[in-house]
Write a protein that holds these residues in place. Structure first.
Motif, PDB file in Angstrom:
ATOM      1  N   LYS A  64      -4.511  23.500 -10.954  1.00 54.73           N
ATOM      2  CA  LYS A  64      -5.950  23.559 -10.660  1.00 54.73           C
ATOM      3  C   LYS A  64      -6.598  24.722 -11.409  1.00 54.73           C
ATOM      4  N   GLY A  65      -7.734  24.416 -12.013  1.00 51.90           N
ATOM      5  CA  GLY A  65      -8.447  25.439 -12.764  1.00 51.90           C
ATOM      6  C   GLY A  65      -7.982  25.583 -14.200  1.00 51.90           C
ATOM      7  N   ARG A  66      -6.861  24.977 -14.542  1.00 48.51           N
ATOM      8  CA  ARG A  66      -6.346  25.058 -15.914  1.00 48.51           C
ATOM      9  C   ARG A  66      -6.322  23.701 -16.613  1.00 48.51           C
ATOM     10  N   PHE A  67      -6.052  22.647 -15.864  1.00 47.59           N
ATOM     11  CA  PHE A  67      -5.950  21.304 -16.437  1.00 47.59           C
ATOM     12  C   PHE A  67      -7.164  20.473 -16.002  1.00 47.59           C
ATOM     13  N   THR A  68      -7.575  19.566 -16.877  1.00 45.51           N
ATOM     14  CA  THR A  68      -8.670  18.650 -16.562  1.00 45.51           C
ATOM     15  C   THR A  68      -8.275  17.244 -16.985  1.00 45.51           C
ATOM     16  N   ILE A  69      -8.378  16.309 -16.049  1.00 48.41           N
ATOM     17  CA  ILE A  69      -8.092  14.911 -16.358  1.00 48.41           C
ATOM     18  C   ILE A  69      -9.409  14.166 -16.528  1.00 48.41           C
TER      19      ILE A  69
END
Length: 114
Positions: A64-69
């Motif tokens: 959370k806060g680092r990856f974006t789908i």
């Protein structure tokens, strides 16, 4: 049948970024959910991120806060933007598509190391 092809894995230094892509092709009318899972050596496969047919998403706490789908429904494609990568993110990343039923890609290796 449905085929999934992942791309974008590789070697990156800690703190770096990678973008994974997964294209679904074949007998597809509509896709319910799309997601990314990963499996590190000696560990079980775990959910990284998942996106529903709308914009609803869920992430593992560790990313959370680092990856974006995100997804492009017109292209039957799901993406995973990975920033601030850590050595513990090293794993084989698998694309998952739930039509239903579930389909899986063959995986792409992400290695985070200096």
């Amino acid at each position: 049948q449905v085929q999934l092809v992942e791309s974008g894995g590789g070697l990156v230094q800690p703190g770096g970024s990678l973008r994974l892509s997964c294209v679904a092709s074949g007998r597809i009318f509509s896709i319910n959910a799309m997601g990314w899972y990963r499996q590190a050596p000696g560990k079980q496969r775990e959910l990284v991120a998942r996106i529903g047919s709308g914009t609803r998403t869920n992430y593992a706490d560790s990313v959370k806060g680092r990856f974006t789908i995100s997804r492009d429904n017109a292209k039957n494609t799901v993406y995973l933007q990975m920033n601030s990568l850590k050595p513990e993110d090293t794993a084989v990343y698998y694309c998952n598509v739930y039509l239903p039923p579930d389909y899986w890609g063959k995986g792409t290796l992400v290695t985070v190391s200096s």
